[in-house]
Design an enzyme around this catalytic site. Sequence first.
Site, PDB file in Angstrom:
ATOM      1  N   GLY A 170       0.765  -1.120   0.038  1.00  0.00           N
ATOM      2  CA  GLY A 170      -0.080   0.035  -0.086  1.00  0.00           C
ATOM      3  C   GLY A 170       0.915   1.322  -0.079  1.00  0.00           C
ATOM      4  O   GLY A 170       2.127   1.173  -0.457  1.00  0.00           O
ATOM      5  N   ASN A 171       0.449   2.442   0.371  1.00  0.00           N
ATOM      6  CA  ASN A 171       1.163   3.466   0.398  1.00  0.00           C
ATOM      7  C   ASN A 171       0.509   4.478   1.624  1.00  0.00           C
ATOM      8  O   ASN A 171      -0.383   4.150   2.080  1.00  0.00           O
ATOM      9  CB  ASN A 171       0.996   4.442  -0.818  1.00  0.00           C
ATOM     10  N   TYR A 172       1.279   5.668   1.833  1.00  0.00           N
ATOM     11  CA  TYR A 172       0.935   6.397   3.130  1.00  0.00           C
ATOM     12  C   TYR A 172      -0.516   7.500   2.805  1.00  0.00           C
ATOM     13  O   TYR A 172      -0.639   8.189   3.592  1.00  0.00           O
ATOM     14  CB  TYR A 172       1.919   7.161   3.604  1.00  0.00           C
TER      15      TYR A 172
END
Length: 407
Positions: free
Chosen positions: A209-211
């Site tokens: 995923g990412n932030y």
Amino acid sequence: MRLKGKHIVLGITGSIAAYKAAYLLRGLVKEGAEVQVVMTPAAKEFITPVTMSALSGKPVASEFFSANDGTWHSHVDMGLWADLMVIAPATTATIGKMARGIADNLLITTYLSAKCPVMVAPAMDLDMFQHPANLANLEIIRSYGNLIIEPGEGALASGLHGKGRMEEPENIVEEIVRFFSQKKKLLNRHFLVTAGPTYEKIDPVRFIGNYSTGKMGYAIANELAAYGAKVTLISGPVNIKNVNPEINVIPGESAQLMHSLCMDIFPLVDGAVMCAAVADFTPESYSESKVKRGKDDLIIRMKPTKDIAGDLGKIKTDKQILVGFALETNDELNNAYSKLQRKNLDFIVLNSMNDAGAGFGFDTNKITMIGKDNKPAFFELKSKTEVAHDIVAKIISEMESNNLLQE
Ligand code: CTP
């Protein structure tokens, strides 16, 4: 007389800034508005009802019943009469009561009965403003569709300096004028917004995923809804619970799901804002059972995902507007402009990772908007709500100049 014929309920609460409400009231009356003032008991400690009734030309409502003859002051009638309710100044206590429906005074009962839009101008000390309880309550009332007039920075009554000063009355009057001229601008228009990260599954317990937190996309969705638009929000996994109930939120966990939802919905909408941080790669294969620890390195082969904005750009008609984002670390303007062209966007919103306070997770953002003319418009660091306001203003002006907002 830009507010002629408008009915406004002005709610005043117990803050030092209550004196500013007199200037606000005078400004509204000067613009032709009919104003009914509602004061909390604490507000009367700061400014007298006599001043406010003299300026409005109407008795001030404050108690549930008149002490003299027992007449009931109907908050329901006031709530129905108003085209707009403005609570200025709004204390932390009032914002908390609004968030939770604690109806222990006439102002809150009027607020809960109001069928009209509500604007709130907070006024408090900087530490009270920053307290998570206050920020959470502001988020809650924002999710009810209330419009927050952000407090300014400056000298506070406490002697401290910081954010918490109620916005100046003349600016609030302008905000109200703008509100009435804009609020129906996007009525009967439908927008698609993507927000948040995507999760690309590796196995039943792991993902890449990412932030991204989704705050920017949700703020844009709320802002579009505030202009009367119908909004479909395709959201990656985020932790935002308070969403304007008018917005249709559809979960789109992975890049692939987000892509297919967007391709289905885009032909039905007038515009789309691609705010999601969509993964560019996804694992080539998915393991049905949990990948076990081994002695060897784990190699996950990734394949490219589909470019949602790019694919929408291919099917976009000249009756639609398409807005994209670019988060860049270097050569920002050139990268953003080439993205705009590659994806056939009408304009692109650039965030640079090199700007403090901008990007994933912050409540603030610093953007540059670039249109097809490749003339960048630079904006200051602002709250994401204010940034959303700027972006939607740009959407409206683009649509107007392309004659897309005529009935
Ligand atoms: N975007 C999208 N689908 C993707 C990747 C990106 O819709 N699979 C959208 C984003 O929502 C954003 C814009 O495209 O509006 C630009 O995203 P960004 O990640 O900056 O661009 P990429 O095309 O992925 O380019 P790169 O990551 O190489 O900079």
